[in-house]
Enzyme design. Sequence first.
Site, short mmCIF file in Angstrom:
data_model
loop_
_atom_site.label_atom_id
_atom_site.label_comp_id
_atom_site.label_asym_id
_atom_site.label_seq_id
_atom_site.Cartn_x
_atom_site.Cartn_y
_atom_site.Cartn_z
N ALA B 72 0.84 -1.20 0.00
CA ALA B 72 0.00 0.00 0.00
C ALA B 72 0.86 1.24 0.00
O ALA B 72 2.00 1.22 0.48
CB ALA B 72 -0.93 0.01 1.22
N ASP B 73 0.33 2.31 -0.53
CA ASP B 73 1.03 3.59 -0.51
C ASP B 73 0.02 4.72 -0.43
O ASP B 73 -1.05 4.64 -1.04
CB ASP B 73 1.90 3.75 -1.77
CG ASP B 73 2.84 4.93 -1.65
OD1 ASP B 73 2.69 5.90 -2.41
OD2 ASP B 73 3.73 4.88 -0.78
N THR B 74 0.34 5.73 0.33
CA THR B 74 -0.58 6.87 0.50
C THR B 74 0.18 8.15 0.28
O THR B 74 1.31 8.29 0.74
CB THR B 74 -1.14 6.86 1.95
OG1 THR B 74 -1.66 5.58 2.24
CG2 THR B 74 -2.26 7.90 2.08
#
Lengths: 238, 196
Positions: B72-74
């Site tokens: 995941a990446d934000t």
Amino acid sequence: MVSRELRERVQWVREEIALAAARAGRSPSDIHIVAASKKKPASLMLEYQNLCHELGMVSIFGENYVQECHQKRAVLPPGTQIHCIGPLQSNKAQEALSLFDLIETAHSDKILYLLNRYATEAKICKDILLEINVSADTAKHGFAPDDLPRVLNEVLPSCPALVLRGLMTITREYDNVADARPDFAKLRETARICNLAKCCRAGRVELSMGMSADFPIAIEEGATMVRIGTAIFGERSG
Amino acid sequence: MLKTSGTLILASSSPRRRELLTALRLTFEIKPADCDETPHPSEFPEAMVKRLAQAKAQVVSIAQPDAWVLGADTTVVVDGEILGKPEDDADAARMLALIQGRRHVVWGGAALLNQRQGVAEVWGESSEVEIAPMTTDLISDYIATREPYDKAGAYAIQGVGAQFVTRVFGSYTNVVGLNVSALLQVLRKYGVVRGV
């Protein structure tokens, strides 16, 4: 999906904003686009919203009519930011409070008192800009620049439900867009002379001035909001 | 009763993502992935978070081909500018000054990989976050808590920073670090999870 024309138009507008900001030694993120969407379909507004998110921007719309805004809100996602950028009639003031996030066209004592009364009854506060008639155009609404101290000292203190965010102007139409520059400078000067930073939320004074034809000039003169319709959505057909 | 089929690995060292999955009562391992997180020039935020989510999952998936690997990446974006994690106090102050008193966009990307089964599901979405006006004093005080460090955009929506978040439009967990609703839909789609 986002059409290529819309993408190119928005890209052009953003580049022009960045260039104008650079000329004025300002940061582009200091300037917000208010996409003037009067008479444009909600589907096009949604397209613009999607494009904004793609670019990592938040969308803000400007609508002129309470009725039209009402219809569009039924279709647009909750939380969509919409400013009132058209003349606000007294009999629409109450409805306007629930429909618009910012009322840019607070142009008379009467409207200010009305907005304050309805907001108080609804137990809400409403952000406003004071509309100033810098062009001294008899066809336009707005307070005269010289009248602003009176509004700040005598009217707004009686309107605790209204949160002042800054000033707004619609200049007269000039054949040569460069002729609007003194009007933009005048709005900036009016804010400075009246020490508006002391009255505005968080000390930030919004200056809503400039439209599709002259927004780069407005930005050079200090605009923080530019109301752009044609340059984003194309020519109005109605 | 939540049942997991096979091994689920979270390819992230983020405590917030770990807490989100734990709260859902998922059974999973943690194997943080090291990869180059530099944005590509003129890369759009959506493309970037999806690319990085997949890259992180890929690093772990190659070593564990049988496992279901989640990356995941934000990222926080203001007016098209991608804000990473602040490098120092001045950087944090700049970012907080940019986001205070207005809204910004949070893009979250996620990827579920399984080499053995040939699955590479990648997805992403945006949320809008509204931040209250913050004076320079408040900004300094918040930075002094050290919370802004290791946070994209220099704030934590679920920590001390929660007091500055006035509204969220779209998924809240997406802003925290991983949209758990979208995640569970994907996990159920591939039979990785059954029950609640």
